[in-house]
Design a protein around this motif. Structure first.
Motif, short mmCIF file in Angstrom:
data_model
loop_
_atom_site.label_atom_id
_atom_site.label_comp_id
_atom_site.label_asym_id
_atom_site.label_seq_id
_atom_site.Cartn_x
_atom_site.Cartn_y
_atom_site.Cartn_z
N SER A 20 -1.57 -67.29 16.88
CA SER A 20 -1.82 -68.86 16.45
C SER A 20 -3.21 -69.02 16.91
CB SER A 20 -0.98 -69.80 17.26
OG SER A 20 0.38 -69.46 16.77
N ARG A 21 -3.75 -68.42 17.98
CA ARG A 21 -5.11 -68.66 18.37
C ARG A 21 -6.08 -68.05 17.27
NH1 ARG A 21 -4.33 -68.60 23.21
NH2 ARG A 21 -4.16 -66.43 23.62
N GLU A 22 -5.62 -66.80 17.03
CA GLU A 22 -6.47 -66.02 16.05
C GLU A 22 -6.60 -66.70 14.76
OE1 GLU A 22 -8.71 -63.42 16.46
OE2 GLU A 22 -8.19 -63.93 18.49
N TRP A 23 -5.39 -67.17 14.34
CA TRP A 23 -5.39 -67.91 12.87
C TRP A 23 -6.21 -68.99 13.07
CZ3 TRP A 23 0.67 -67.45 12.11
CH2 TRP A 23 0.99 -66.05 11.51
N SER A 24 -6.43 -69.89 14.10
CA SER A 24 -7.10 -71.07 13.99
C SER A 24 -8.69 -70.77 14.27
CB SER A 24 -6.66 -71.80 15.37
OG SER A 24 -5.15 -71.99 15.33
N LYS A 25 -9.06 -69.55 14.04
CA LYS A 25 -10.53 -69.43 13.95
C LYS A 25 -10.91 -69.28 12.81
CE LYS A 25 -10.30 -66.72 18.42
NZ LYS A 25 -10.59 -65.32 19.06
N SER A 26 -11.74 -70.24 12.16
CA SER A 26 -12.14 -69.90 10.92
C SER A 26 -13.49 -69.16 10.63
CB SER A 26 -12.67 -71.45 10.53
OG SER A 26 -13.81 -71.98 11.02
#
Length: 151
Positions: A20-26
């Motif tokens: 989730s943290r990785e998916w939150s990095k634009s």
């Protein structure tokens, strides 16, 4: 994702957080700030402000799946099912492994009384994240309803 599918329950939570943290990095500090502001607005149930932040994020980063996923959550919480479905579809086009977006679809289908589609959605979540408690509950709930008795 493969590690998550094979993880023990104790490790799954950490992996979900990492993913989730990785998916939150634009890839952009400005876009990440819009995501944070939208999430902060969701936390205080200011759905209008959340939607505005997520819309700005999507306008500037249309290839960022998490923007669509989060705006879908804001729309759903505001009772705007149609736009929520559209945003979840877009999030899944951009990231087919997004188990949060899949769970969102399943919840919406269940809310709409489309039990078969909801069950398939929850099962798809569990194929990606076998320890997802919400999806497990959804499957159990829908199977009980389909069979008319406790499992």
């Amino acid at each position: 994702m493969q590690q998550l599918r094979e993880a023990e329950p104790a490790e799954a939570g950490r992996l979900v957080s990492d993913i989730s943290r990785e998916w939150s990095k634009s890839g952009s500090a400005a876009m990440d700030l819009l995501l944070k502001r939208g999430r902060d607005a969701m936390d205080v149930e200011d759905l209008e402000a959340a939607t505005e932040h997520f819309t700005a994020l999507i306008d500037h980063a249309p290839g960022f799946a998490e923007g669509y996923h989060m705006r879908a959550m804001a729309y759903f919480n505001a009772g705007r099912i149609g736009p929520a479905l559209g945003d979840l579809e877009m999030a899944l086009r951009l990231n087919p492994d997004h188990f949060g977006a899949l769970r969102g679809l399943a919840v919406i289908f269940e809310t709409l009384g489309e039990e078969d589609r909801a069950l398939r959605g929850y099962e798809m979540v569990l194929a990606l994240n076998p320890h997802d408690a919400e999806a497990q509950s959804g499957v159990e709930r829908l199977l009980v309803a389909a069979r008319g008795r406790e499992i």
